[in-house]
Write a protein that holds these residues in place. Structure first.
Motif, PDB file in Angstrom:
ATOM      1  N   ARG A 169     -73.232  65.328 -47.585  1.00  0.00           N
ATOM      2  CA  ARG A 169     -73.695  64.845 -48.918  1.00  0.00           C
ATOM      3  C   ARG A 169     -74.325  63.531 -48.757  1.00  0.00           C
ATOM      4  NH1 ARG A 169     -68.958  65.689 -51.150  1.00  0.00           N
ATOM      5  NH2 ARG A 169     -68.719  67.856 -51.575  1.00  0.00           N
ATOM      6  N   GLU A 170     -73.588  62.470 -47.927  1.00  0.00           N
ATOM      7  CA  GLU A 170     -74.327  61.233 -47.752  1.00  0.00           C
ATOM      8  C   GLU A 170     -75.680  61.545 -46.860  1.00  0.00           C
ATOM      9  OE1 GLU A 170     -72.017  57.874 -45.945  1.00  0.00           O
ATOM     10  OE2 GLU A 170     -70.320  59.150 -46.229  1.00  0.00           O
ATOM     11  N   PHE A 171     -75.656  62.337 -45.750  1.00  0.00           N
ATOM     12  CA  PHE A 171     -76.867  62.586 -45.016  1.00  0.00           C
ATOM     13  C   PHE A 171     -77.944  63.041 -45.923  1.00  0.00           C
ATOM     14  CE2 PHE A 171     -79.347  65.898 -42.587  1.00  0.00           C
ATOM     15  CZ  PHE A 171     -79.786  64.804 -41.694  1.00  0.00           C
ATOM     16  N   GLU A 172     -77.590  63.803 -47.105  1.00  0.00           N
ATOM     17  CA  GLU A 172     -78.612  64.435 -48.172  1.00  0.00           C
ATOM     18  C   GLU A 172     -79.303  63.222 -48.926  1.00  0.00           C
ATOM     19  OE1 GLU A 172     -77.401  68.038 -49.706  1.00  0.00           O
ATOM     20  OE2 GLU A 172     -77.536  69.192 -47.608  1.00  0.00           O
ATOM     21  N   GLN A 173     -78.333  62.474 -49.267  1.00  0.00           N
ATOM     22  CA  GLN A 173     -78.624  61.390 -50.442  1.00  0.00           C
ATOM     23  C   GLN A 173     -79.546  60.407 -49.259  1.00  0.00           C
ATOM     24  OE1 GLN A 173     -77.940  60.925 -53.450  1.00  0.00           O
ATOM     25  NE2 GLN A 173     -79.249  59.373 -53.387  1.00  0.00           N
ATOM     26  N   ALA A 174     -79.051  60.140 -48.069  1.00  0.00           N
ATOM     27  CA  ALA A 174     -79.969  59.113 -47.461  1.00  0.00           C
ATOM     28  C   ALA A 174     -81.550  59.664 -47.150  1.00  0.00           C
ATOM     29  CB  ALA A 174     -79.452  59.003 -46.030  1.00  0.00           C
ATOM     30  N   ALA A 175     -81.529  61.043 -46.892  1.00  0.00           N
ATOM     31  CA  ALA A 175     -82.862  61.576 -46.821  1.00  0.00           C
ATOM     32  C   ALA A 175     -83.607  61.423 -48.165  1.00  0.00           C
ATOM     33  CB  ALA A 175     -82.517  63.004 -46.462  1.00  0.00           C
ATOM     34  N   ALA A 176     -83.043  61.493 -49.418  1.00  0.00           N
ATOM     35  CA  ALA A 176     -83.523  61.328 -50.492  1.00  0.00           C
ATOM     36  C   ALA A 176     -83.845  59.829 -50.926  1.00  0.00           C
ATOM     37  CB  ALA A 176     -82.845  61.715 -51.826  1.00  0.00           C
ATOM     38  N   ASP A 177     -82.960  58.910 -50.358  1.00  0.00           N
ATOM     39  CA  ASP A 177     -83.179  57.551 -50.497  1.00  0.00           C
ATOM     40  C   ASP A 177     -84.363  56.921 -49.895  1.00  0.00           C
ATOM     41  OD1 ASP A 177     -81.132  57.635 -52.472  1.00  0.00           O
ATOM     42  OD2 ASP A 177     -79.408  56.765 -50.821  1.00  0.00           O
ATOM     43  N   ILE A 178     -84.655  57.570 -48.615  1.00  0.00           N
ATOM     44  CA  ILE A 178     -85.640  57.032 -47.900  1.00  0.00           C
ATOM     45  C   ILE A 178     -86.961  57.118 -48.353  1.00  0.00           C
ATOM     46  CG2 ILE A 178     -86.218  59.012 -46.267  1.00  0.00           C
ATOM     47  CD1 ILE A 178     -85.933  55.642 -45.022  1.00  0.00           C
ATOM     48  N   GLN A 179     -86.969  58.250 -49.229  1.00  0.00           N
ATOM     49  CA  GLN A 179     -88.268  58.233 -50.132  1.00  0.00           C
ATOM     50  C   GLN A 179     -88.491  56.912 -50.975  1.00  0.00           C
ATOM     51  OE1 GLN A 179     -90.275  60.675 -49.484  1.00  0.00           O
ATOM     52  NE2 GLN A 179     -88.863  61.379 -48.173  1.00  0.00           N
ATOM     53  N   ARG A 180     -87.398  56.274 -51.220  1.00  0.00           N
ATOM     54  CA  ARG A 180     -87.691  54.925 -52.189  1.00  0.00           C
ATOM     55  C   ARG A 180     -88.017  53.739 -51.471  1.00  0.00           C
ATOM     56  NH1 ARG A 180     -83.059  52.820 -54.323  1.00  0.00           N
ATOM     57  NH2 ARG A 180     -82.004  54.037 -52.842  1.00  0.00           N
ATOM     58  N   LEU A 181     -88.350  53.896 -49.844  1.00  0.00           N
ATOM     59  CA  LEU A 181     -88.833  52.895 -49.306  1.00  0.00           C
ATOM     60  C   LEU A 181     -89.976  52.194 -49.880  1.00  0.00           C
ATOM     61  CD1 LEU A 181     -87.208  51.097 -46.867  1.00  0.00           C
ATOM     62  CD2 LEU A 181     -88.727  52.761 -45.365  1.00  0.00           C
ATOM     63  N   GLY A 182     -89.979  50.956 -49.807  1.00  0.00           N
ATOM     64  CA  GLY A 182     -91.336  50.373 -50.439  1.00  0.00           C
ATOM     65  C   GLY A 182     -92.289  50.027 -49.469  1.00  0.00           C
ATOM     66  N   MET A 183     -92.081  50.321 -48.234  1.00  0.00           N
ATOM     67  CA  MET A 183     -92.891  49.865 -47.065  1.00  0.00           C
ATOM     68  C   MET A 183     -93.039  51.072 -46.247  1.00  0.00           C
ATOM     69  SD  MET A 183     -93.004  45.818 -46.187  1.00  0.00           S
ATOM     70  CE  MET A 183     -93.263  46.147 -44.432  1.00  0.00           C
ATOM     71  N   ARG A 184     -93.666  51.521 -45.551  1.00  0.00           N
ATOM     72  CA  ARG A 184     -93.801  52.527 -44.450  1.00  0.00           C
ATOM     73  C   ARG A 184     -93.421  51.955 -43.161  1.00  0.00           C
ATOM     74  NH1 ARG A 184     -97.145  55.120 -40.326  1.00  0.00           N
ATOM     75  NH2 ARG A 184     -97.182  57.151 -40.435  1.00  0.00           N
ATOM     76  N   PRO A 185     -92.374  52.398 -42.827  1.00  0.00           N
ATOM     77  CA  PRO A 185     -91.848  51.734 -41.384  1.00  0.00           C
ATOM     78  C   PRO A 185     -92.775  52.087 -40.216  1.00  0.00           C
ATOM     79  CG  PRO A 185     -90.084  53.409 -42.320  1.00  0.00           C
ATOM     80  CD  PRO A 185     -91.371  53.541 -43.162  1.00  0.00           C
ATOM     81  N   ASP A 186     -92.484  51.136 -39.139  1.00  0.00           N
ATOM     82  CA  ASP A 186     -93.452  51.485 -38.076  1.00  0.00           C
ATOM     83  C   ASP A 186     -93.263  52.875 -37.442  1.00  0.00           C
ATOM     84  OD1 ASP A 186     -91.199  51.097 -35.655  1.00  0.00           O
ATOM     85  OD2 ASP A 186     -91.073  49.831 -36.970  1.00  0.00           O
ATOM     86  N   ALA A 208     -75.366  62.454 -35.253  1.00  0.00           N
ATOM     87  CA  ALA A 208     -76.674  62.430 -35.621  1.00  0.00           C
ATOM     88  C   ALA A 208     -76.981  61.847 -37.219  1.00  0.00           C
ATOM     89  CB  ALA A 208     -77.519  63.325 -35.247  1.00  0.00           C
ATOM     90  N   MET A 209     -76.142  62.561 -37.909  1.00  0.00           N
ATOM     91  CA  MET A 209     -76.091  62.213 -39.368  1.00  0.00           C
ATOM     92  C   MET A 209     -75.641  60.908 -39.650  1.00  0.00           C
ATOM     93  SD  MET A 209     -74.890  65.432 -41.668  1.00  0.00           S
ATOM     94  CE  MET A 209     -73.759  66.611 -40.285  1.00  0.00           C
ATOM     95  N   ARG A 210     -74.435  60.342 -39.094  1.00  0.00           N
ATOM     96  CA  ARG A 210     -73.980  59.104 -39.046  1.00  0.00           C
ATOM     97  C   ARG A 210     -75.059  58.055 -38.593  1.00  0.00           C
ATOM     98  NH1 ARG A 210     -70.031  61.407 -36.532  1.00  0.00           N
ATOM     99  NH2 ARG A 210     -68.031  61.923 -38.072  1.00  0.00           N
ATOM    100  N   ARG A 211     -75.753  58.301 -37.536  1.00  0.00           N
ATOM    101  CA  ARG A 211     -76.834  57.368 -37.025  1.00  0.00           C
ATOM    102  C   ARG A 211     -78.083  57.366 -38.064  1.00  0.00           C
ATOM    103  NH1 ARG A 211     -77.536  58.649 -30.612  1.00  0.00           N
ATOM    104  NH2 ARG A 211     -75.326  58.392 -30.309  1.00  0.00           N
ATOM    105  N   TYR A 212     -78.433  58.489 -38.540  1.00  0.00           N
ATOM    106  CA  TYR A 212     -79.543  58.427 -39.648  1.00  0.00           C
ATOM    107  C   TYR A 212     -79.043  57.762 -40.815  1.00  0.00           C
ATOM    108  CZ  TYR A 212     -82.808  60.642 -42.672  1.00  0.00           C
ATOM    109  OH  TYR A 212     -83.957  60.723 -43.609  1.00  0.00           O
ATOM    110  N   ILE A 213     -77.807  58.092 -41.475  1.00  0.00           N
ATOM    111  CA  ILE A 213     -77.539  57.480 -42.689  1.00  0.00           C
ATOM    112  C   ILE A 213     -77.447  55.777 -42.197  1.00  0.00           C
ATOM    113  CG2 ILE A 213     -75.421  56.836 -44.165  1.00  0.00           C
ATOM    114  CD1 ILE A 213     -74.772  59.902 -43.604  1.00  0.00           C
ATOM    115  N   ALA A 214     -76.813  55.343 -41.337  1.00  0.00           N
ATOM    116  CA  ALA A 214     -76.769  53.880 -40.910  1.00  0.00           C
ATOM    117  C   ALA A 214     -78.389  53.368 -40.829  1.00  0.00           C
ATOM    118  CB  ALA A 214     -76.185  53.578 -39.454  1.00  0.00           C
ATOM    119  N   LEU A 215     -79.362  53.943 -40.355  1.00  0.00           N
ATOM    120  CA  LEU A 215     -80.672  53.561 -40.343  1.00  0.00           C
ATOM    121  C   LEU A 215     -81.442  53.403 -41.314  1.00  0.00           C
ATOM    122  CD1 LEU A 215     -83.186  52.734 -38.618  1.00  0.00           C
ATOM    123  CD2 LEU A 215     -83.744  55.182 -38.022  1.00  0.00           C
ATOM    124  N   VAL A 216     -81.008  54.628 -42.287  1.00  0.00           N
ATOM    125  CA  VAL A 216     -81.596  54.468 -43.684  1.00  0.00           C
ATOM    126  C   VAL A 216     -80.948  53.279 -44.331  1.00  0.00           C
ATOM    127  CG1 VAL A 216     -81.793  55.781 -46.035  1.00  0.00           C
ATOM    128  CG2 VAL A 216     -82.327  56.897 -43.688  1.00  0.00           C
TER     129      VAL A 216
END
Length: 85
Positions: free
Chosen positions: A6-23, A72-80
Motif C-alpha cells: 500500500r505504501e509503495f503504491e501510494q509513493a508511486a501516486a505521490d511522485i506525480q505531485r513532485l514540483g520539479m522533474r528529477p535529474d 526494492a519497495m522500501r528503497r523506492y518509498i524512501a527515495l520518493v
C-alpha cells in the motif's frame, strides 16, 4: 494487500505531485526500484543498440538483480519521500 504494498503504491501516486522533474539519474533509480519492487528481477532481453533510453532503463533495472521485491519497495518509498521533502 500488505501495508508495504500500500505504501509503495501510494509513493508511486505521490511522485506525480513532485514540483520539479528529477535529474536523469534519479529518474533511472525510480524506474529501476519501481520495476524491481513490482515485477522482481529483470527477465526481458536488452533493447537494441540505438535505443539509448531503453538500454539505460534496462541496465539500471539489471543492477538491482537479486534485491528482494520488499527491499526494492522500501528503497523506492524512501527515495520518493526524500524527493518530496
Amino acid at each position: 494487500m500488505t501495508d508495504l504494498r500500500r505504501e509503495f503504491e501510494q509513493a508511486a501516486a505521490d511522485i506525480q505531485r513532485l514540483g520539479m522533474r528529477p535529474d536523469n539519474d534519479t529518474l533511472l533509480k525510480l524506474y529501476a526500484l519501481y520495476k524491481q519492487g513490482s515485477e522482481g528481477d529483470l527477465k526481458r532481453t536488452q533493447p537494441g543498440f540505438f535505443d539509448f533510453v531503453g538500454t539505460a532503463k534496462h541496465e539500471a533495472w539489471a543492477q538491482l538483480s537479486g534485491v528482494s521485491e520488499d527491499e526494492a519497495m522500501r528503497r523506492y518509498i524512501a527515495l520518493v519521500q526524500q524527493l518530496l521533502a
